[in-house]
Design a protein around this motif. Sequence first.
Motif, mmCIF file in Angstrom:
data_model
loop_
_atom_site.group_PDB
_atom_site.id
_atom_site.type_symbol
_atom_site.label_atom_id
_atom_site.label_comp_id
_atom_site.label_asym_id
_atom_site.label_seq_id
_atom_site.Cartn_x
_atom_site.Cartn_y
_atom_site.Cartn_z
ATOM 1 N N UNK A 1 0.831 -1.195 0.000
ATOM 2 C CA UNK A 1 0.000 0.000 0.000
ATOM 3 C C UNK A 1 0.868 1.248 0.000
ATOM 4 N N UNK A 2 0.202 2.385 -0.086
ATOM 5 C CA UNK A 2 0.905 3.667 -0.076
ATOM 6 C C UNK A 2 1.738 3.820 1.191
ATOM 7 N N UNK A 3 1.216 3.287 2.302
ATOM 8 C CA UNK A 3 1.924 3.407 3.576
ATOM 9 C C UNK A 3 3.206 2.585 3.612
ATOM 10 N N UNK A 4 3.322 1.588 2.710
ATOM 11 C CA UNK A 4 4.494 0.710 2.714
ATOM 12 C C UNK A 4 5.681 1.278 1.930
ATOM 13 N N UNK A 5 5.475 2.405 1.260
ATOM 14 C CA UNK A 5 6.518 2.935 0.370
ATOM 15 C C UNK A 5 7.854 3.168 1.079
#
Length: 371
Positions: A272-276
């Motif tokens: 997800x975006x949070x994992x970037x």
Amino acid sequence: MTALDIAKTDIMSPDIGMSHNCFEPSKGVSDAVRIPSSPIPLSRKQKAAIIVRLLLAEGAVLSLQDLPEALQTELIHQISVMRYIDRATLKAVVDEFVSEIEDIGLAFPNGIEGALTVLDGAISPATAARVRKLAGVNLCGDPWETIAKLDPELLLSTLEEESVEISAVLLSKLKVSVAADLLGRLPGPRARKVAYAVSQTGSIAPDVVEKIGRSLADQLGTRPPKAFDDGPVERVGAILNASPAITRDDVLDGLDQDDTAFASAVRKAIFTFADIPGRIEPTDVPKITKDIDQALLVTALIAGTEALEPVVDFILGAMSKRLAEQIREEMSERGKVKAKDGEAAMAAIVAQIRELEALGEISLIEVEEED
């Protein structure tokens, strides 16, 4: 000039492996060991032996191992009993061979398996498996070539299920890189047993290895085809990747209650975006953002400043200072964005990352196993 051209123009080269003396009876070669140009006719088997001998002598690479064993044996016999032929005979045989080749308009494969090979990719795997089962097809040619093309996951399950001796033969016939990967994925005790068994394969006869290959190829070929290319973890992860955050979190919470192990595997498959920040190298950020519309990127970053500010700082910090300042100014001018628009923008960036990963242009940092 090819061997056929040389023969057709009646220019005989000593490189084909026969001494000039064989064409001159006065040199001591008996007519009894020659095939004269007239008037004794040659059988098709003898003509085939002549063509094969000529092509091999000229350095041609022939896949004779694809022939049935009986035909290979007959070819060996014919070559062993023939001695010498004269130029006229050779030219006549080559002329006939070339004439037959030129008359062929289209060649079709021999048997059901040959037809399935030609149609591979044009028909469904389920249809191919059903045809094989109904016809009781035995694979022709080298079975190990067929096995080498199979899914490594299928080969891994075979290494786990078959006897140690069979697994050792299978491992020995695979490419070294593939064999090393599969051996590394086996449980330690099993891997050691198989590796030791490989050391005992030196005395196995070639025909036994071929029989093992045919048995494995038949067995693996009759396994039912997969309905899905990816496993359940990958499929659920891909679905949740494209789902809104509230849906994704709700589903994962439910999975935790029903199957903790499956839920944990799905979490690792999700990106997800949070994992970037944790899974993207800073040097890859410019590759990711260069093809993304700047307005879309700004929307995603504005949405991220509320709950995912570390992600925003990571992305802007990996850009050039001038570009980062420009984007911050645009974010300030835009103000707030709708939650729906922000979610869509972040999903678009994640999709771009997944696409670049699939193309091999970037690599995601592996998630470390939790103790």
